[in-house]
Design a protein around this motif. Structure first.
Motif, mmCIF file in Angstrom:
data_model
loop_
_atom_site.group_PDB
_atom_site.id
_atom_site.type_symbol
_atom_site.label_atom_id
_atom_site.label_comp_id
_atom_site.label_asym_id
_atom_site.label_seq_id
_atom_site.Cartn_x
_atom_site.Cartn_y
_atom_site.Cartn_z
ATOM 1 N N TRP A 1 0.819 -1.215 0.000
ATOM 2 C CA TRP A 1 0.000 0.000 0.000
ATOM 3 C C TRP A 1 0.855 1.268 0.000
ATOM 4 O O TRP A 1 0.666 2.166 -0.818
ATOM 5 N N GLN B 1 -6.514 6.271 4.528
ATOM 6 C CA GLN B 1 -7.292 5.275 3.800
ATOM 7 C C GLN B 1 -6.854 3.856 4.142
ATOM 8 O O GLN B 1 -7.660 2.931 4.128
ATOM 9 N N PHE B 2 -5.589 3.685 4.467
ATOM 10 C CA PHE B 2 -5.092 2.352 4.814
ATOM 11 C C PHE B 2 -5.742 1.837 6.094
ATOM 12 O O PHE B 2 -6.022 0.651 6.227
ATOM 13 N N ILE C 1 -8.747 0.020 5.323
ATOM 14 C CA ILE C 1 -8.524 -1.304 4.735
ATOM 15 C C ILE C 1 -8.540 -2.374 5.821
ATOM 16 O O ILE C 1 -9.151 -3.431 5.673
ATOM 17 N N THR D 1 -11.877 -3.732 7.283
ATOM 18 C CA THR D 1 -12.753 -4.617 6.509
ATOM 19 C C THR D 1 -12.969 -5.962 7.195
ATOM 20 O O THR D 1 -14.069 -6.510 7.152
ATOM 21 N N PHE E 1 -10.587 -0.657 -1.192
ATOM 22 C CA PHE E 1 -11.318 -0.924 0.051
ATOM 23 C C PHE E 1 -12.455 -1.910 -0.190
ATOM 24 O O PHE E 1 -12.623 -2.877 0.561
ATOM 25 N N ILE F 1 -11.149 -5.494 -1.005
ATOM 26 C CA ILE F 1 -10.666 -6.177 0.199
ATOM 27 C C ILE F 1 -11.850 -6.563 1.094
ATOM 28 O O ILE F 1 -11.872 -7.654 1.687
#
Length: 424
Positions: free
Chosen positions: A29, A39-40, A43, A46, A96, A99
């Protein structure tokens, strides 16, 4: 081939799939895609989102309509297909959702793998308590082997890690159809209401102040787990930007260094019975929280040079941090709830840690790191990040001491805990 060997293969592949990308996705990433840290964090939420609803939903399907081993296989085949599409994604927003879709397929297989294994062992007249733990430990070994595979192939920053995971998912998906049948047990659920089937009846235990307090701390520590999963490998990769550490073992094989954490898990599992009988559940869970403080604090001051011992010690401490809360926490739920709702109460425990806790830890940490510990050039202040995480764990530990009330009863430990359990 014996049923034990067949289930060992299942357990190995189940966690090999996860280990092939879970720890190294951060390097892909940040260093390959150069996407945002905020934003990570989303992830890693999720798996928490998927854990909130998918295990229960797929459990209903397996209980009422579809053989568990077939459902298990289909989910892995679908998950493998999704993993193959991840390298094609060029937008972090789309990443996103892809995943999340993969987690929707993968997370319920954790519970289904146990259901299939238990059913197969019982069908052969074997003792689940005695025979399953040696099988399950191969799951942790599979996770470690996957990390080593990705590291030795030098694909930690590459999209190839997702193809490795997908290949294992396809193999396990096909393999699952050869396992002993685990048919629906509709007779066990036909007389239950939807609320009971979904495990919502277990929420009634939250009326008890002690149990409510315990589950709130489970949520908070669930967030701590996501911090180390999300950022540990990325932290080690960033040392490559410092000429003093280029070419060191830690920078060349960070996933192998991180795998010490999983090796430590298998060792600390063996120590749990002694600690539980000697100190009790509250003290053991407190040890876990203090271990999280050390885990993050040692990372804050460690480096691949003279500080390598701190990084290695941090990985060793992780075994205590993870196992002592997850296993002892599961035991606490077992001993404090009525038999009629124990299964759903365990589901609630997992929902708090892997569900809501994971969402909280992933989302909040991503925002905090992006806004307070990332400069204009995208460089991260890892020292400040890990110290903040350590302070977070320390605050939880202090609050736990004063808020959580529980008296240790050694005789209860002896009657309910005779074999070491294995965590994921």
């Amino acid at each position: 081939m014996s049923i034990k060997l067949r289930l060992t293969i299942l357990s190995f592949l189940q966690f090999f799939i996860w280990g092939a990308w879970l720890i190294t996705i951060g390097a892909y990433w940040f260093q390959t895609k150069h996407w945002s840290g905020a934003q990570f964090g989303a992830i890693f939420s999720t798996m928490g989102i998927a854990s909130i609803f998918m295990p229960s939903l797929m459990g209903i399907v397996a209980d009422k309509w579809v053989n568990a081993e077939k459902l298990y296989g289909v989910l892995h085949l679908l998950g493998g297909a999704v993993l193959c599409t991840i390298p094609l994604v060029t937008d972090p927003g789309v990443f996103f959702w892809v995943i999340l879709l993969n987690m929707v397929f993968y997370m319920p297989t954790l519970a289904l793998s146990i259901a299939v294994s238990y059913s197969a062992l019982k069908s052969q007249g074997l003792d689940v308590v005695k025979d399953y733990p040696p099988i399950r430990v191969w799951g942790t070994i599979g996770f470690i082997v996957a990390m080593w595979t990705v590291s030795l192939l030098h694909i930690e920053k590459s999209a190839s890690q997702f193809y490795v995971a997908a290949g294992a998912a396809f193999v396990l998906g096909v393999y699952s159809f050869t396992l002993p049948k685990c048919p629906p047990q509709s007779a066990n659920t036909s007389s239950q209401s939807l609320v009971e089937i979904l495990g919502l009846k277990s929420f009634a235990i939250l009326r008890d102040r002690k149990m409510l307090t315990f589950f709130l701390f489970a949520l908070l520590l669930g967030g701590a787990l996501q911090l180390t999963n999300a950022y540990g490998d990325t932290f080690l990769h960033d040392f490559d930007q410092n000429p003093a550490y280029q070419g060191t073992l830690t920078v060349r094989y960070p996933a192998i260094i991180m795998s010490i954490s999983q090796i430590s898990e298998t060792l600390f599992i063996l120590a749990i019975p002694f600690f539980l009988r000697r100190f009790g559940i509250k003290q053991v869970m407190l040890f876990s929280m203090l271990a999280w403080v050390l885990r993050f604090g040692l990372f804050a001051f460690g480096n691949p040079g003279g500080g390598l011992w701190m990084i290695i010690l941090s990985c060793i401490v992780y075994g205590m941090a993870f196992d002592f809360f997850n296993i002892s926490g599961s035991l606490f739920v077992e001993t404090q709830t009525q038999p009629s709702i124990r299964a759903s109460a365990q589901g609630l425990f997992m929902m708090m840690t892997n569900g809501f806790g994971a969402v909280l830890g992933s989302s909040v940490s991503g925002l905090v790191i992006q806004h307070y510990f990332t400069d204009a050039g995208g460089n991260k202040d890892w020292h400040g990040i890990w110290l903040t995480f350590a302070a977070y764990a320390l605050v939880i530990a202090v609050l736990f001491v004063f808020i959580f009330k529980h008296k240790h009863e050694p005789q209860q430990m002896e009657s309910t805990y005779s074999e070491p359990a294995l965590a994921a």
